[in-house]
Design a protein around this motif. Structure first.
Motif, PDB file in Angstrom:
ATOM      1  N   ALA A 115      40.030  39.023  44.594  1.00 25.92           N
ATOM      2  CA  ALA A 115      39.219  38.335  43.583  1.00 25.92           C
ATOM      3  C   ALA A 115      37.731  38.524  43.874  1.00 25.92           C
ATOM      4  O   ALA A 115      36.923  38.706  42.953  1.00 25.92           O
ATOM      5  CB  ALA A 115      39.568  36.852  43.562  1.00 25.92           C
ATOM      6  N   VAL A 173      43.298  35.008  33.339  1.00 25.90           N
ATOM      7  CA  VAL A 173      42.432  35.701  34.302  1.00 25.90           C
ATOM      8  C   VAL A 173      42.451  37.205  34.040  1.00 25.90           C
ATOM      9  O   VAL A 173      41.404  37.871  34.059  1.00 25.90           O
ATOM     10  CB  VAL A 173      42.880  35.394  35.747  1.00 25.90           C
ATOM     11  CG1 VAL A 173      42.084  36.229  36.749  1.00 25.90           C
ATOM     12  CG2 VAL A 173      42.708  33.909  36.061  1.00 25.90           C
ATOM     13  N   THR A 177      39.354  39.785  32.657  1.00 26.09           N
ATOM     14  CA  THR A 177      39.034  41.048  33.335  1.00 26.09           C
ATOM     15  C   THR A 177      39.119  42.226  32.370  1.00 26.09           C
ATOM     16  O   THR A 177      38.273  43.123  32.391  1.00 26.09           O
ATOM     17  CB  THR A 177      39.996  41.266  34.521  1.00 26.09           C
ATOM     18  OG1 THR A 177      39.968  40.117  35.371  1.00 26.09           O
ATOM     19  CG2 THR A 177      39.598  42.490  35.328  1.00 26.09           C
ATOM     20  N   ALA A 198      43.842  41.114  39.115  1.00 20.25           N
ATOM     21  CA  ALA A 198      43.472  39.827  38.518  1.00 20.25           C
ATOM     22  C   ALA A 198      44.715  39.019  38.150  1.00 20.25           C
ATOM     23  O   ALA A 198      44.762  37.798  38.339  1.00 20.25           O
ATOM     24  CB  ALA A 198      42.610  40.068  37.277  1.00 20.25           C
ATOM     25  N   PHE A 201      46.337  37.675  41.327  1.00 24.12           N
ATOM     26  CA  PHE A 201      45.493  36.747  42.085  1.00 24.12           C
ATOM     27  C   PHE A 201      46.141  35.371  42.210  1.00 24.12           C
ATOM     28  O   PHE A 201      46.125  34.744  43.276  1.00 24.12           O
ATOM     29  CB  PHE A 201      44.123  36.645  41.407  1.00 24.12           C
ATOM     30  CG  PHE A 201      43.292  35.479  41.856  1.00 24.12           C
ATOM     31  CD1 PHE A 201      42.944  35.327  43.188  1.00 24.12           C
ATOM     32  CD2 PHE A 201      42.866  34.524  40.946  1.00 24.12           C
ATOM     33  CE1 PHE A 201      42.178  34.244  43.607  1.00 24.12           C
ATOM     34  CE2 PHE A 201      42.103  33.448  41.349  1.00 24.12           C
ATOM     35  CZ  PHE A 201      41.759  33.304  42.686  1.00 24.12           C
TER      36      PHE A 201
END
Length: 290
Positions: A115, A173, A177, A198, A201
């Motif tokens: 991250a 997330v 991205t 991402a 993560f």
């Protein structure tokens, strides 16, 4: 005066002897640890902690790829429930449980530092020192909580509820991205690496946490098969499988590109990685079709 000089020499000799006897012997584990710490300190001083973080990221990534392959092979035994339960009985012993807990270190570090890299490369966040402190702090907290749950061993939660929230957050997330990378001129493979990172993560640490809430969640064949029978859980597992295998394969490919000089060897390694990834992808798909 001669007496004082003799006393001084005696004290000096005593100090030297004590220092000699207290220092770890050459080749001993203590000396190796001291040497390793010295190397880390030197590298941190000359190249900075981000350099060490990058190396740790690669090492943890290699360890996790190997673990994922082993994990898929182990889960393949679900087709024979008694055999799987026998494996899990061995893996449920104290030494293996401790190793599973240790695995949390590369899992959470790779996720958190990944991250950090995405923030740096995609979102142009240059506050490396601050972010590294967050990586260490949150990673330590996660490792402690996982160990606590493993010791308690009686936590339960709805699998559907857990994965609905986790998958939704992970998709958000990943989408952020994607939106940020849309205008990037980087290759599609590089973009997919960041997007999969991402997505993983939250998914990868959540998967490990969920599997260790209680022993039956990840070690009982019937419980696992029943959970995988849910279409949504199956979809989540499929996304997790695809993300992990691609992310790991591209990560190994990137490491090879940095250190392999021969173009032919690079091509051979790339082909081998594709083949191995497809083999484990097929094994994972067969597992999901149980």
């Amino acid at each position: 005066m001669p007496a004082k000089q003799a006393q001084s020499r005696s004290r000096s000799s005593t100090r030297n002897k004590s220092m000699t006897t207290s220092a770890p012997a050459a080749g001993s584990p203590g000396r190796r640890v001291q040497s390793l710490v010295g190397v880390f300190r030197l590298q941190a001083k000359t190249r900075g902690y981000p350099f060490l973080a990058a190396w740790a990221h690669r090492v943890s990534g290699i360890l996790l790829v190997l673990y994922v392959w082993f994990h898929i092979l182990t889960l393949s035994a679900l087709r024979d429930a008694p055999r799987f339960d026998a494996y899990m009985k061995i893996l449920g012993s104290l030494p293996f449980v401790f190793l599973e807990w240790l695995l949390a270190l590369p899992v959470i570090y790779h996720a958190m530092n990944g991250a950090r890299l995405i923030l740096y490369e995609v979102f142009q966040n240059r506050q490396d020192e601050i972010v590294l402190k967050w990586v260490i702090g949150l990673g330590s907290l996660y490792t402690f909580l996982l160990g606590l749950f493993m010791v308690i061993g009686n936590q339960t939660i709805s699998a559907l509820l857990f994965w609905v929230y986790t998958a939704a957050a992970s998709v958000c997330v990943a989408y952020i991205t994607v939106a940020k990378l849309r205008t990037s001129g980087a290759s599609i493979f590089w973009k997919l690496q960041r997007i999969s990172g991402a997505f993983l993560f939250l998914m990868a640490p959540a998967h490990m946490l969920f599997m260790h809430l209680n022993p039956a969640t990840g070690h009982d064949a019937q419980v696992i098969i029943a959970r995988m029978g849910n279409p949504f859980i199956k979809l989540v597992d499929l996304a997790l499988l695809a993300g992990v295998l691609y992310h790991g394969a591209y990560g190994l490919y990137s490491i090879g590109q940095d250190y392999i000089l021969s173009a032919k060897v690079k091509t051979g390694v790339a082909v081998l990685l594709c083949f191995v990834t497809l083999v484990f992808a097929w094994a994972g798909l067969k597992l999901l079709l149980i």
